[in-house]
Design a protein around this motif. Structure first.
Motif, mmCIF file in Angstrom:
data_model
loop_
_atom_site.group_PDB
_atom_site.id
_atom_site.type_symbol
_atom_site.label_atom_id
_atom_site.label_comp_id
_atom_site.label_asym_id
_atom_site.label_seq_id
_atom_site.Cartn_x
_atom_site.Cartn_y
_atom_site.Cartn_z
ATOM 1 N N GLU A 22 -6.294 20.797 -23.742
ATOM 2 C CA GLU A 22 -6.068 20.353 -22.360
ATOM 3 C C GLU A 22 -5.202 19.099 -22.308
ATOM 4 O O GLU A 22 -4.347 18.963 -21.423
ATOM 5 N N GLU A 23 -5.403 18.190 -23.253
ATOM 6 C CA GLU A 23 -4.585 16.965 -23.286
ATOM 7 C C GLU A 23 -3.128 17.290 -23.629
ATOM 8 O O GLU A 23 -2.205 16.686 -23.075
ATOM 9 N N GLU A 35 -1.692 20.251 -22.982
ATOM 10 C CA GLU A 35 -1.184 20.954 -21.796
ATOM 11 C C GLU A 35 -0.781 19.980 -20.698
ATOM 12 O O GLU A 35 0.218 20.187 -20.009
ATOM 13 N N ALA A 36 -1.550 18.900 -20.528
ATOM 14 C CA ALA A 36 -1.263 17.912 -19.481
ATOM 15 C C ALA A 36 0.088 17.233 -19.703
ATOM 16 O O ALA A 36 0.718 16.762 -18.752
ATOM 17 N N LYS A 37 0.561 17.196 -20.938
ATOM 18 C CA LYS A 37 1.852 16.585 -21.251
ATOM 19 C C LYS A 37 3.009 17.553 -21.000
ATOM 20 O O LYS A 37 4.164 17.158 -21.035
ATOM 21 N N ASN A 38 2.687 18.830 -20.781
ATOM 22 C CA ASN A 38 3.666 19.856 -20.444
ATOM 23 C C ASN A 38 4.890 19.859 -21.384
ATOM 24 O O ASN A 38 6.039 19.782 -20.931
#
Length: 190
Positions: free
Chosen positions: A37-38, A40-43
């Motif tokens: 998730e961390e 993914e949050a940085k895309n």
């Protein structure tokens, strides 16, 4: 448009990030303990799995390999982690290598574009990929290692045993530029 460099605690991880910065490629060095998730949050548009001392110290890197559908480049330990994640075999090298090596490029599309037929690289490893996973093809080999580089046949997942980030690999920056082009092309097509 950032590429994340996953720090697997190897001596060259910071140098990978600096090499990308010198090439004006947006990058961030992150620990291999970040959750899916961390990340993914940085895309990110791509991941580079750096080297490290052992598979045991690779944190969540192996999880990232199978989870993310973005271009991935594994360097040294990262290369071995990709092989392991997809069912390949890793073992101690017959010839531990800490030297300049000439590799034979057998597929010069994408990652090795503009570099064939041979390339001098810096090799620094004691373990190597002994057999590639199903759905992978060899991109380069040498007289010391049969699998200097490979690629998934359908995904933008690449592995290289050598270190493009050091000055002993004179054309290593081309590997990073080619990977960035792969990432941008993939990002624009999604």
């Amino acid at each position: 448009m950032t590429i994340l460099v996953i720090n697997n605690k190897g001596q060259y991880n910071h140098r990978i990030q600096r090499s990308l910065q010198y090439l004006k490629i947006p990058t961030e060095l992150v620990p291999n303990t970040l959750s899916i998730e961390e990340i993914e949050a940085k895309n990110p548009i791509g991941l580079i799995l750096g080297g490290g001392p052992s598979i045991e110290g690779a944190g969540n890197s192996e999880e990232y390999i199978k989870h993310f559908d973005i271009p991935i480049l594994g360097i040294c330990l990262g290369h071995q982690l990709i092989a392991k994640a997809y069912g390949g075999q890793i073992d101690t090298s017959n010839t531990e290598s800490y030297a300049k090596v000439e590799i034979n490029i057998v597929n010069d599309k994408n990652l090795f574009s503009g570099l064939a037929p041979k390339m001098e690289v810096w090799s620094s490893h004691k373990d190597e990929v002994k057999s590639i996973p199903d759905d992978f093809e060899i991109l380069a080999n040498s007289n010391l290692c049969d699998v200097e580089s490979f690629k998934h046949t359908e995904k933008d997942v690449y592995g290289i045993q050598f270190h493009p980030e050091v000055h002993h690999t004179p054309k290593g920056s081309t590997i990073f530029e080619n990977f960035y082009e792969i990432c941008k092309k993939r990002c624009n097509n999604d």
